[in-house]
Design an enzyme around this catalytic site. Structure first.
Site, PDB file in Angstrom:
ATOM      1  N   ARG A   1      -0.799  14.555  12.778  1.00  0.00           N
ATOM      2  CA  ARG A   1      -0.397  14.415  11.377  1.00  0.00           C
ATOM      3  C   ARG A   1      -0.412  15.727  10.599  1.00  0.00           C
ATOM      4  NH1 ARG A   1      -2.137   8.535   9.220  1.00  0.00           N
ATOM      5  NH2 ARG A   1      -0.107   8.719   8.285  1.00  0.00           N
ATOM      6  N   PRO A   2       0.372  16.708  11.022  1.00  0.00           N
ATOM      7  CA  PRO A   2       0.426  17.960  10.264  1.00  0.00           C
ATOM      8  C   PRO A   2       1.190  17.779   8.937  1.00  0.00           C
ATOM      9  CG  PRO A   2       1.990  18.000  12.091  1.00  0.00           C
ATOM     10  CD  PRO A   2       1.278  16.682  12.173  1.00  0.00           C
ATOM     11  N   ILE A   3       1.174  18.807   8.096  1.00  0.00           N
ATOM     12  CA  ILE A   3       1.902  18.712   6.826  1.00  0.00           C
ATOM     13  C   ILE A   3       2.945  19.832   6.710  1.00  0.00           C
ATOM     14  CG2 ILE A   3       0.180  17.391   5.522  1.00  0.00           C
ATOM     15  CD1 ILE A   3      -0.739  20.083   4.282  1.00  0.00           C
ATOM     16  N   ASP A   4       3.368  20.349   7.865  1.00  0.00           N
ATOM     17  CA  ASP A   4       4.321  21.471   7.855  1.00  0.00           C
ATOM     18  C   ASP A   4       5.650  21.115   7.183  1.00  0.00           C
ATOM     19  OD1 ASP A   4       4.427  19.740  10.163  1.00  0.00           O
ATOM     20  OD2 ASP A   4       5.994  21.028  10.968  1.00  0.00           O
TER      21      ASP A   4
ATOM     22  N   ARG B   1      -8.917  -0.613   4.281  1.00  0.00           N
ATOM     23  CA  ARG B   1      -8.117   0.426   3.624  1.00  0.00           C
ATOM     24  C   ARG B   1      -6.742  -0.123   3.261  1.00  0.00           C
ATOM     25  NH1 ARG B   1      -8.100   6.042   6.648  1.00  0.00           N
ATOM     26  NH2 ARG B   1      -6.596   6.267   4.989  1.00  0.00           N
TER      27      ARG B   1
ATOM     28  N   ILE C   1       6.540   7.529  16.903  1.00  0.00           N
ATOM     29  CA  ILE C   1       6.186   8.269  15.683  1.00  0.00           C
ATOM     30  C   ILE C   1       4.878   9.039  15.851  1.00  0.00           C
ATOM     31  CG2 ILE C   1       5.735   8.097  13.190  1.00  0.00           C
ATOM     32  CD1 ILE C   1       8.529   7.199  13.781  1.00  0.00           C
TER      33      ILE C   1
ATOM     34  N   ASP D   1       3.718   0.983  12.057  1.00  0.00           N
ATOM     35  CA  ASP D   1       2.574   0.296  11.451  1.00  0.00           C
ATOM     36  C   ASP D   1       2.440  -1.164  11.892  1.00  0.00           C
ATOM     37  OD1 ASP D   1       1.912   2.603  10.172  1.00  0.00           O
ATOM     38  OD2 ASP D   1       2.483   1.957   8.161  1.00  0.00           O
TER      39      ASP D   1
ATOM     40  N   ARG E   1      -5.297  10.428   3.696  1.00  0.00           N
ATOM     41  CA  ARG E   1      -4.175  11.341   3.894  1.00  0.00           C
ATOM     42  C   ARG E   1      -3.225  11.340   2.693  1.00  0.00           C
ATOM     43  NH1 ARG E   1      -1.007  14.053   7.541  1.00  0.00           N
ATOM     44  NH2 ARG E   1       1.199  13.866   7.088  1.00  0.00           N
TER      45      ARG E   1
ATOM     46  N   CYS F   1      -6.250   8.107   9.023  1.00  0.00           N
ATOM     47  CA  CYS F   1      -6.559   7.499  10.316  1.00  0.00           C
ATOM     48  C   CYS F   1      -6.276   8.484  11.441  1.00  0.00           C
ATOM     49  CB  CYS F   1      -5.677   6.276  10.532  1.00  0.00           C
ATOM     50  SG  CYS F   1      -6.198   4.842   9.604  1.00  0.00           S
TER      51      CYS F   1
ATOM     52  N   LYS G   1       0.836  -1.206   0.000  1.00  0.00           N
ATOM     53  CA  LYS G   1       0.000   0.000   0.000  1.00  0.00           C
ATOM     54  C   LYS G   1       0.869   1.253   0.000  1.00  0.00           C
ATOM     55  CE  LYS G   1      -2.509   2.338   3.761  1.00  0.00           C
ATOM     56  NZ  LYS G   1      -1.348   3.048   4.275  1.00  0.00           N
ATOM     57  N   ASN G   2       1.886   1.271   0.867  1.00  0.00           N
ATOM     58  CA  ASN G   2       2.673   2.497   1.029  1.00  0.00           C
ATOM     59  C   ASN G   2       3.654   2.740  -0.114  1.00  0.00           C
ATOM     60  OD1 ASN G   2       1.281   2.919   3.336  1.00  0.00           O
ATOM     61  ND2 ASN G   2       2.987   2.548   4.748  1.00  0.00           N
TER      62      ASN G   2
HETATM   63  C1  UD1 Z   1       3.781   7.021   6.147  1.00  0.00           C
HETATM   64  C2  UD1 Z   1       2.982   5.772   5.927  1.00  0.00           C
HETATM   65  C3  UD1 Z   1       2.308   5.335   7.230  1.00  0.00           C
HETATM   66  C4  UD1 Z   1       3.343   5.202   8.340  1.00  0.00           C
HETATM   67  C5  UD1 Z   1       4.194   6.469   8.455  1.00  0.00           C
HETATM   68  C6  UD1 Z   1       5.344   6.342   9.434  1.00  0.00           C
HETATM   69  C7  UD1 Z   1       2.331   5.942   3.609  1.00  0.00           C
HETATM   70  C8  UD1 Z   1       1.227   6.082   2.629  1.00  0.00           C
HETATM   71  N1  UD1 Z   1       1.986   6.001   4.904  1.00  0.00           N
HETATM   72  O1  UD1 Z   1       2.852   8.035   6.537  1.00  0.00           O
HETATM   73  O2  UD1 Z   1       1.669   4.081   6.997  1.00  0.00           O
HETATM   74  O3  UD1 Z   1       2.691   4.993   9.557  1.00  0.00           O
HETATM   75  O4  UD1 Z   1       4.753   6.799   7.158  1.00  0.00           O
HETATM   76  O5  UD1 Z   1       6.142   5.266   9.090  1.00  0.00           O
HETATM   77  O6  UD1 Z   1       3.471   5.730   3.250  1.00  0.00           O
HETATM   78  N2  UD1 Z   1       4.936  14.886  10.478  1.00  0.00           N
HETATM   79  C9  UD1 Z   1       4.904  16.231  10.779  1.00  0.00           C
HETATM   80  N3  UD1 Z   1       4.799  17.110   9.740  1.00  0.00           N
HETATM   81  C10 UD1 Z   1       4.751  16.702   8.429  1.00  0.00           C
HETATM   82  C11 UD1 Z   1       4.778  15.335   8.148  1.00  0.00           C
HETATM   83  C12 UD1 Z   1       4.874  14.448   9.200  1.00  0.00           C
HETATM   84  O7  UD1 Z   1       4.970  16.634  11.931  1.00  0.00           O
HETATM   85  O8  UD1 Z   1       4.675  17.570   7.538  1.00  0.00           O
HETATM   86  C13 UD1 Z   1       5.008  13.917  11.591  1.00  0.00           C
HETATM   87  C14 UD1 Z   1       3.752  13.043  11.667  1.00  0.00           C
HETATM   88  O9  UD1 Z   1       2.733  13.682  12.382  1.00  0.00           O
HETATM   89  C15 UD1 Z   1       4.287  11.820  12.360  1.00  0.00           C
HETATM   90  C16 UD1 Z   1       5.719  11.706  11.821  1.00  0.00           C
HETATM   91  O10 UD1 Z   1       6.050  13.000  11.334  1.00  0.00           O
HETATM   92  O11 UD1 Z   1       4.323  12.027  13.744  1.00  0.00           O
HETATM   93  C17 UD1 Z   1       5.883  10.684  10.710  1.00  0.00           C
HETATM   94  O12 UD1 Z   1       5.031  10.985   9.649  1.00  0.00           O
HETATM   95  P1  UD1 Z   1       5.365  10.590   8.139  1.00  0.00           P
HETATM   96  O13 UD1 Z   1       6.652   9.847   8.076  1.00  0.00           O
HETATM   97  O14 UD1 Z   1       5.220  11.802   7.306  1.00  0.00           O
HETATM   98  O15 UD1 Z   1       4.173   9.611   7.827  1.00  0.00           O
HETATM   99  P2  UD1 Z   1       3.276   9.551   6.537  1.00  0.00           P
HETATM  100  O16 UD1 Z   1       4.079   9.837   5.325  1.00  0.00           O
HETATM  101  O17 UD1 Z   1       2.033  10.311   6.770  1.00  0.00           O
END
Ligand code: UD1
Length: 417
Positions: free
Chosen positions: A121-124, A397, A327, A305, A92, A116, A22-23
């Site tokens: 889960r911010p996108i900063d 999912r 995480i 995961d 997401r 989920c 999936k990822n």
């Molecule tokens: C991906 C995986 C998810 C997995 C996660 C961590 C996919 C589709 N999903 O999610 O299954 O659980 O990696 O291995 O590949 N963060 C921020 N700001 C950001 C982005 C992330 O603070 O802009 C934080 C998140 O809140 C979290 C941590 O960084 O605490 C890790 O997130 P990230 O590695 O980005 O996970 P995803 O890419 O969302």
């Protein structure tokens, strides 16, 4: 309401071939739009998250055709840049479209992504890195508008090795002039799969799998065929099902190295494990011992995961397990459901202390997120009596034909409408 009905006690034994990851599939499907041509993917997992990604691609003007696990994406008709809120909220991973849309169209419009509820889960990190490439980002009426017709390669240092941000920057950097270096990039194997696919489309990317990825932008890209790598989280989930039920299982379609940290825990807990090229064999003991102290961390650390599934299995292991979630800040919601089944779990902020009990009792439990839901299924397979798992939409999912897969291995599990 759709649910799984499980009668626990049967060992999970036999052979299981994993589906495509999936990822890996989600960013790769998003990336296909940069080619503006036809792409053929094999090993595409038939899960609801990839169905939503296909829906988004079609909304943007791509054609998609699914046959078995083969997915054709024709990106020649791409005409849109805006992902509607309703689709964005479903998943997401819709954030992955930003990088490719910037490369292909110079513009992307999204709303805050859903997913989920396992943390804030911010996108900063995505936003900061994309703006370092020269993208303008504006927030208007609840939408985020990314514009960047003249992106320029840059040295980008991620504050945290975010998987999604690493992938998004790789895809946006394809359209930037010159070289982009991503420092402190995530090292997950799925990022290597994305690199392999993009390079087969004509991109020049190296370093995936390390914490420094280099993308040379501006090369013409074309469509390609690609086999999506096997799902290491699905592999881990099935191995844990076998470990928790005293089964013997061969999982095919996965490199043992991708789940090294899990295999170490399983050995520590008393399982026999053999690694072979492209497959892993495991035999669980009558009763597992505690895996000790586990902390989830970015790859190659223990994957977040698989944290809920390992915790579920540890509820019946001999001794005490200390599970630290490094995480996501809210990834123990499933614990209260396991406690209903008789598990002894105490949560202290990001740490769960699990004391092994002699048995779990079947119960009616509710999935609240994807991997937490899978953990409840594993608990049901280990428990006495019948377990009903509700809200299985979360589980579907990310797991393709989960009850059918477990049933073939001896599990007494049915999906009820
Ligand atoms: C991906 C995986 C998810 C997995 C996660 C961590 C996919 C589709 N999903 O999610 O299954 O659980 O990696 O291995 O590949 N963060 C921020 N700001 C950001 C982005 C992330 O603070 O802009 C934080 C998140 O809140 C979290 C941590 O960084 O605490 C890790 O997130 P990230 O590695 O980005 O996970 P995803 O890419 O969302």
């Amino acid at each position: 309401m759709e649910s799984y009905h499980i009668r626990g006690g049967n060992p999970i034994s036999g052979e299981h071939a994993v589906s495509g990851a999936k990822n890996a599939a989600l960013p790769i499907l998003a990336a296909s739009i940069v080619t503006g041509e036809e792409n053929l993917f094999s090993g595409c997992p038939r899960i609801s998250d990839t169905a939503i990604m296909r829906e988004i691609l079609r909304y943007l003007g791509c054609k998609t055709l699914l046959s078995g696990d083969q997915l054709l994406v024709d990106a020649s008709g791409l005409h849109g840049e805006e992902i509607p809120k309703a689709l964005m909220e479903k998943m997401r991973s819709s954030i992955f479209l930003v990088g490719p849309l910037l490369t292909r169209r110079g513009r992307a419009v999204i709303s805050q992504p859903g997913g989920c509820a396992i943390g804030k889960r911010p996108i900063d990190i995505h936003i900061k890195a994309l703006s370092q490439l020269g993208a303008d980002i504006e927030e208007k009426d609840g939408q985020l508008i990314f514009t960047g017709t003249k992106l320029t390669g840059a040295n980008i240092l991620l504050d945290f090795p975010s998987v999604g941000a690493t992938e998004n920057v790789m895809m946006a950097a394809l359209g930037a002039r010159g070289e982009t270096v991503i420092h402190n990039s995530a090292r997950e194997p799925e990022i290597m799969d994305l690199q392999d696919y993009l390079n087969s489309c004509g991109a020049r990317i190296k370093g995936a799998g390390t914490s420094r990825i280099i993308v040379k932008g501006g090369y013409p890209l074309h469509g390609a065929s690609h086999r999506i790598m096997g799902d290491r989280i699905e592999a881990g989930t099935y191995l844990l099902a076998a470990a928790g039920t005293g089964g013997e299982l061969l999982v095919k379609g996965i490199e043992a190295d991708a789940i090294k940290s899990l295999l170490k825990c399983l050995r520590h807990a008393g399982c026999h494990v053999k690694k072979q090229p492209g497959q892993v064999w495991l035999k669980g003991p009558k009763r597992l011992s505690s895996a000790g102290r586990i902390q989830t961390a970015p790859y190659p650390g223990f994957p977040t995961d698989l944290q809920p599934q390992l915790s579920a299995v540890m509820t019946m292991a001999e001794g005490k397990t200390r599970m630290e979630e490094g995480i996501f800040e809210n990834r123990f919601q499933y614990a209260k459901q396991l406690i209903k089944m008789g598990a002894d779990i105490e949560i202290f902020q990001r740490t769960a202390i699990i004391k092994g009990v002699n048995f779990l009792q079947g119960e009616c439990v509710t999935a609240e997120d994807l991997r937490g839901g899978a953990a409840l299924v594993l608990a049901g397979l280990m428990a006495q009596g019948e377990t009903m798992v509700e809200q299985i939409g979360f589980i579907e999912r990310g797991y393709c034909d989960f009850p059918e897969g477990l049933k073939k291995l001896g599990g007494d599990i049915n999906r009820n409408k």
